[in-house]
Design a protein around this motif. Structure first.
Motif, PDB file in Angstrom:
ATOM      1  N   ALA A  28      13.994 -41.629-170.860  1.00  0.00           N
ATOM      2  CA  ALA A  28      12.844 -41.010-171.522  1.00  0.00           C
ATOM      3  C   ALA A  28      13.101 -40.755-173.010  1.00  0.00           C
ATOM      4  N   GLU A  29      14.385 -40.818-173.402  1.00  0.00           N
ATOM      5  CA  GLU A  29      14.734 -40.555-174.801  1.00  0.00           C
ATOM      6  C   GLU A  29      14.929 -41.835-175.616  1.00  0.00           C
ATOM      7  N   PHE A  30      14.762 -42.991-174.963  1.00  0.00           N
ATOM      8  CA  PHE A  30      15.047 -44.250-175.641  1.00  0.00           C
ATOM      9  C   PHE A  30      14.141 -44.511-176.843  1.00  0.00           C
ATOM     10  N   SER A  31      12.916 -44.027-176.788  1.00  0.00           N
ATOM     11  CA  SER A  31      11.949 -44.410-177.819  1.00  0.00           C
ATOM     12  C   SER A  31      12.286 -43.839-179.195  1.00  0.00           C
ATOM     13  N   ASN A  32      12.852 -42.628-179.241  1.00  0.00           N
ATOM     14  CA  ASN A  32      13.024 -41.961-180.540  1.00  0.00           C
ATOM     15  C   ASN A  32      13.884 -42.732-181.545  1.00  0.00           C
ATOM     16  N   PRO A  33      15.128 -43.132-181.180  1.00  0.00           N
ATOM     17  CA  PRO A  33      15.917 -43.866-182.178  1.00  0.00           C
ATOM     18  C   PRO A  33      15.300 -45.202-182.562  1.00  0.00           C
ATOM     19  N   VAL A  34      14.675 -45.857-181.601  1.00  0.00           N
ATOM     20  CA  VAL A  34      14.056 -47.156-181.898  1.00  0.00           C
ATOM     21  C   VAL A  34      12.871 -46.971-182.845  1.00  0.00           C
ATOM     22  N   LEU A  35      12.015 -45.989-182.560  1.00  0.00           N
ATOM     23  CA  LEU A  35      10.841 -45.764-183.398  1.00  0.00           C
ATOM     24  C   LEU A  35      11.235 -45.359-184.823  1.00  0.00           C
ATOM     25  N   GLN A 108      12.622 -35.897-198.071  1.00  0.00           N
ATOM     26  CA  GLN A 108      12.732 -35.193-199.352  1.00  0.00           C
ATOM     27  C   GLN A 108      11.698 -35.690-200.361  1.00  0.00           C
ATOM     28  N   GLU A 109      11.398 -36.976-200.324  1.00  0.00           N
ATOM     29  CA  GLU A 109      10.452 -37.553-201.279  1.00  0.00           C
ATOM     30  C   GLU A 109       9.000 -37.495-200.801  1.00  0.00           C
ATOM     31  N   ASN A 110       8.796 -37.194-199.517  1.00  0.00           N
ATOM     32  CA  ASN A 110       7.452 -37.246-198.945  1.00  0.00           C
ATOM     33  C   ASN A 110       7.204 -35.990-198.118  1.00  0.00           C
ATOM     34  N   GLU A 111       6.565 -35.029-198.758  1.00  0.00           N
ATOM     35  CA  GLU A 111       6.403 -33.684-198.209  1.00  0.00           C
ATOM     36  C   GLU A 111       5.771 -33.685-196.818  1.00  0.00           C
ATOM     37  N   GLU A 112       4.801 -34.581-196.559  1.00  0.00           N
ATOM     38  CA  GLU A 112       4.078 -34.570-195.284  1.00  0.00           C
ATOM     39  C   GLU A 112       4.953 -34.934-194.093  1.00  0.00           C
ATOM     40  N   LEU A 113       6.175 -35.440-194.364  1.00  0.00           N
ATOM     41  CA  LEU A 113       7.040 -35.855-193.259  1.00  0.00           C
ATOM     42  C   LEU A 113       8.180 -34.871-192.993  1.00  0.00           C
ATOM     43  N   LYS A 114       8.166 -33.733-193.647  1.00  0.00           N
ATOM     44  CA  LYS A 114       9.255 -32.773-193.464  1.00  0.00           C
ATOM     45  C   LYS A 114       9.349 -32.334-192.003  1.00  0.00           C
ATOM     46  N   GLY A 115      10.548 -32.490-191.421  1.00  0.00           N
ATOM     47  CA  GLY A 115      10.774 -32.091-190.036  1.00  0.00           C
ATOM     48  C   GLY A 115      10.242 -33.057-188.997  1.00  0.00           C
ATOM     49  N   VAL A 116       9.777 -34.213-189.433  1.00  0.00           N
ATOM     50  CA  VAL A 116       9.138 -35.148-188.512  1.00  0.00           C
ATOM     51  C   VAL A 116      10.075 -36.254-188.041  1.00  0.00           C
ATOM     52  N   LEU A 117      10.918 -36.764-188.921  1.00  0.00           N
ATOM     53  CA  LEU A 117      11.694 -37.960-188.596  1.00  0.00           C
ATOM     54  C   LEU A 117      12.910 -37.628-187.733  1.00  0.00           C
ATOM     55  N   PRO A 118      13.314 -38.544-186.827  1.00  0.00           N
ATOM     56  CA  PRO A 118      14.477 -38.285-185.957  1.00  0.00           C
ATOM     57  C   PRO A 118      15.779 -38.226-186.758  1.00  0.00           C
ATOM     58  N   LEU A 133      19.656 -52.224-185.385  1.00  0.00           N
ATOM     59  CA  LEU A 133      19.140 -52.626-186.697  1.00  0.00           C
ATOM     60  C   LEU A 133      18.850 -54.123-186.714  1.00  0.00           C
ATOM     61  N   ARG A 134      19.748 -54.885-186.118  1.00  0.00           N
ATOM     62  CA  ARG A 134      19.553 -56.338-186.082  1.00  0.00           C
ATOM     63  C   ARG A 134      18.299 -56.694-185.260  1.00  0.00           C
ATOM     64  N   LEU A 135      18.149 -56.031-184.121  1.00  0.00           N
ATOM     65  CA  LEU A 135      16.987 -56.313-183.267  1.00  0.00           C
ATOM     66  C   LEU A 135      15.685 -55.910-183.949  1.00  0.00           C
ATOM     67  N   MET A 136      15.688 -54.746-184.596  1.00  0.00           N
ATOM     68  CA  MET A 136      14.463 -54.291-185.249  1.00  0.00           C
ATOM     69  C   MET A 136      14.129 -55.158-186.465  1.00  0.00           C
ATOM     70  N   ASP A 137      15.164 -55.690-187.130  1.00  0.00           N
ATOM     71  CA  ASP A 137      14.920 -56.571-188.269  1.00  0.00           C
ATOM     72  C   ASP A 137      14.202 -57.845-187.833  1.00  0.00           C
ATOM     73  N   THR A 230       4.877 -36.302-179.789  1.00  0.00           N
ATOM     74  CA  THR A 230       3.794 -37.238-180.092  1.00  0.00           C
ATOM     75  C   THR A 230       3.117 -36.878-181.410  1.00  0.00           C
ATOM     76  N   VAL A 231       3.067 -35.596-181.745  1.00  0.00           N
ATOM     77  CA  VAL A 231       2.557 -35.186-183.069  1.00  0.00           C
ATOM     78  C   VAL A 231       3.401 -35.828-184.167  1.00  0.00           C
ATOM     79  N   LYS A 232       4.720 -35.776-183.995  1.00  0.00           N
ATOM     80  CA  LYS A 232       5.616 -36.398-184.984  1.00  0.00           C
ATOM     81  C   LYS A 232       5.362 -37.900-185.073  1.00  0.00           C
ATOM     82  N   LEU A 233       5.161 -38.505-183.908  1.00  0.00           N
ATOM     83  CA  LEU A 233       4.892 -39.948-183.862  1.00  0.00           C
ATOM     84  C   LEU A 233       3.631 -40.281-184.652  1.00  0.00           C
TER      85      LEU A 233
END
Length: 514
Positions: A28-35, A108-118, A133-137, A230-233
C-alpha cells in the motif's frame, strides 16, 4: 514519446518488483516513492518547455527569473532539484539523501507545495533508487492524469491484494474528457468535492489550452478530499500542470470548507458510490441538501444534491454516478423528481463496463445546467446510451477514442443548437447518424424526453427506458452485443445482491450480539 497503457503497466510492475523484493515497504506504500520521482520528472519537463518558450520570445537563458517560469505555468527548479541531476549521480553517492534534498529544494522555491512532497527516500537502498530513476526516465509521456493512473495502479494491484478496502477509485481520462467536453469549462471557478488526484482539473486545463488560452488565467479550481495522502497527490498534480487552486482536506458529508452554496460555475466529480453509514442527524439541516435526506442508508443523493446546489445560476455540472441511482425508489425517487422538476437536469449518458481500472461495473454520467431551467429546453432531458461505443484497450480495459468523445459531445451540441466540432475525426459518425446536420432522436443511441415522458416512466433517469434499441433487421441481430449487455445487467444485479447480502448479515449479527 507517448507510450501505451500496457507499456506503462509493465514498467510500473517492474518498479513494484524492486520495492517488493528490496525494501520493507508494504504494497500500500509503493505509490509514494514512485509518484515523487514521476513528479520530479514531469516538473523538469515543464521547466525545460517553459525555458525554451521564453528563449524563443527573445530572453537570454541567464536573464530568466523564477517568476518567468511560473508565468509560463512551470515550477522553478534549482539545479539540484532536477530529475536529470539525480539520474546523473554516481553510484557511490547517497541517492536517497539527494532525492530528499531535491524535494526540499522544490518546496523551498514553490510555496504551494510546502509539506506536500514525499521525503522518505533515505529509507530505500541506493540500488533500488537508481533502478527506479532509470525506470521512471523511460516512462515516456502519459496522457492526462498520470498521477491518478499510477496511484490507482498501486491501489488496485497491491493494496486490495493485502485485504485493504479498495474504496478509492480514479476516473479514467476518457470519461473525464467526455464530462469536460459536455460542460465546456471555458472560464470560471471549478469545484470537485471528491477530487481525488485532481484529474478533473487537469483535463479542464487541457480543454482551455486546446483553445489557445492559459488555464492559469481562465480557471480557478477548488477541491475537497478526505484522505491526506490524496490531498498531497492532488496538489502535486496541480503544481506540475501549472494550475492554481485550493485543495482542502475535509469530509464532504459534514464539512463545507469552500462555502459552496451557489458559488461555482462548474462542478465535476466522481464520488464514491453507494456509501452507507452517513450520520443523518448531522446533515439533516444542511442547506446543501434542500430536496431532503434519503431514508435509505445510501449517500448517492447527498452527493447529487451537493453538486446541484454548489452551482451558480448559470452553472453546469457533470459527474459519475452509480447506475442504480437513476431508478432508485422511495425518498430517493422524491429527490430525483424535484431535481427534474427544477428544469436543471440536462443530459444523462450510459457508459458500458470495464472503463475503470479496478472495477468492471458500468456507470452513468449525469449533467446539470442551471441556465437551461430558464430556457426553451427546461422541460426536456437528453438521454444518450453510449454502452456500445468504446475502444477495447486490453482484455479488461476499455476507453473512448478521441473521435468517440467528440461524437458524443457533438450529440449534445446539436441538441443545444451549438456548432459541432470535427477536429478529432467525428465527421463520419456525425454524417451517418445526423445527415441533416441537426439533432434528431436515434433509436438505440439518443432520445430527448419531455418531463411528461419521464413522469410516465416513474421519474426514471435510466437512458435505457427512453433510447430503446437500434433498428436492426432480423439477420443483423448481434448476438455478442446482446449477450454483453445482458452480462452487464447481470453483473449489476449480482453486485446489488451482494451488497444487500452483506447488509442483512450485518443486521443479523447486530441483532444476535445485542
Amino acid at each position: 514519446m507517448t507510450i501505451d497503457f500496457n507499456q506503462i503497466e509493465s514498467r510500473l510492475w517492474a518498479a513494484a518488483d524492486q520495492l517488493w523484493a528490496n525494501t520493507g515497504l508494504k504494497p500500500a506504500e509503493f505509490s509514494n516513492p514512485v509518484l515523487g520521482l514521476i513528479f520530479l520528472r514531469y516538473a523538469e519537463k515543464k521547466f525545460l518547455e517553459a525555458e525554451a518558450a521564453l528563449i524563443e520570445k527573445g530572453l537570454d537563458a541567464s536573464e530568466i527569473e523564477k517568476f518567468d517560469y511560473q508565468a509560463e505555468g512551470a515550477l522553478y527548479l534549482s539545479d539540484n532539484a532536477r530529475f536529470s541531476y539525480l539520474l546523473a549521480l554516481a553510484e557511490g553517492q547517497d541517492v536517497g539523501k539527494a532525492v530528499n534534498e531535491a524535494m526540499a529544494a522544490v518546496e523551498q522555491e514553490n510555496e504551494e507545495l510546502k509539506g506536500v512532497l514525499p521525503r522518505s527516500y533515505a529509507k530505500l537502498p541506493n540500488t533500488v533508487l537508481i533502478e527506479l530513476l532509470r525506470l521512471m526516465d523511460s516512462l515516456g509521456e502519459i496522457e492526462g492524469d498520470a498521477f491518478g493512473t499510477i496511484y490507482e495502479y498501486f491501489l488496485g494491484k497491491f493494496a486490495m491484494a493485502e485485504g485493504q478496502k479498495g474504496g478509492v477509485f480514479y476516473t479514467p481520462t476518457s470519461i473525464v474528457k467526455l464530462i469536460v467536453e459536455i460542460i465546456e469549462p471555458f472560464h470560471g471557478k471549478i469545484f470537485d468535492p471528491a477530487c481525488g488526484s485532481g484529474g478533473m482539473f487537469v483535463q479542464s486545463a487541457a480543454f482551455v489550452q486546446r483553445r489557445n488560452k492559459r488555464a492559469s488565467e481562465e480557471l480557478t479550481v477548488f477541491g475537497t478530499e478526505k484522505a491526506n495522502d490524496t490531498v498531497k497527490l492532488a496538489k502535486m498534480n496541480l503544481a506540475v500542470h501549472g494550475i492554481s487552486g485550493d485543495i482542502r482536506e475535509a469530509n464532504t458529508y459534514y464539512e463545507d470548507p469552500h462555502k459552496a452554496l451557489g458559488r461555482f460555475d462548474f462542478v465535476m466529480a466522481n464520488p464514491p458510490f453507494n456509501v452507507s453509514g452517513v450520520d443523518k442527524e448531522r446533515v439533516k439541516d444542511d442547506p446543501r441538501f434542500p430536496f431532503g435526506i434519503p431514508t435509505t442508508d445510501n449517500a448517492n443523493y447527498l452527493w447529487i444534491q451537493h453538486f446541484y446546489t454548489a452551482l451558480n445560476k448559470t452553472g453546469r455540472a457533470g459527474f459519475v454516478m452509480a447506475n442504480s441511482a437513476g431508478d432508485a425508489r422511495g425518498a430517493e425517487l422524491e429527490i430525483r423528481k424535484k431535481l427534474i422538476q427544477s428544469g436543471g437536469v440536462d443530459v444523462i449518458v450510459s457508459v458500458g463496463s470495464n472503463f475503470f481500472y479496478t472495477v468492471t461495473l458500468p456507470c452513468t454520467l449525469w449533467f446539470f445546467d442551471k441556465a437551461k431551467a430558464n430556457g426553451q429546453r427546461k422541460d426536456q432531458v437528453l438521454f444518450i446510451d453510449a454502452r456500445s461505443i468504446y475502444r477495447q484497450v486490453s482484455r479488461a480495459i476499455r476507453d473512448f477514442l478521441p473521435e468517440q468523445i467528440e461524437f458524443l459531445s457533438n450529440i449534445v451540441r446539436l441538441w443545444r443548437g451549438e456548432a459541432v466540432e470535427t477536429g478529432a475525426g467525428s465527421q463520419e459518425m456525425l454524417q451517418q447518424h445526423f445527415p441533416e446536420g441537426a439533432y434528431q432522436d436515434v433509436a438505440g443511441m439518443c432520445k430527448v424526453a419531455t418531463r411528461a415522458d419521464i413522469e410516465a416512466q416513474g421519474w426514471s433517469l435510466n437512458p435505457g427506458r427512453y433510447v430503446g434499441v437500434a433498428d436492426q433487421g432480423e439477420d443483423d441481430f448481434d448476438f455478442v452485443e446482446r449477450l454483453e449487455t445482458l452480462s452487464q445487467e447481470l453483473e449489476e444485479l449480482n453486485t446489488a445482491a451482494r451488497a444487500l447480502e452483506e447488509k442483512i448479515a450485518a443486521n443479523v449479527a447486530f441483532l444476535l450480539n445485542g
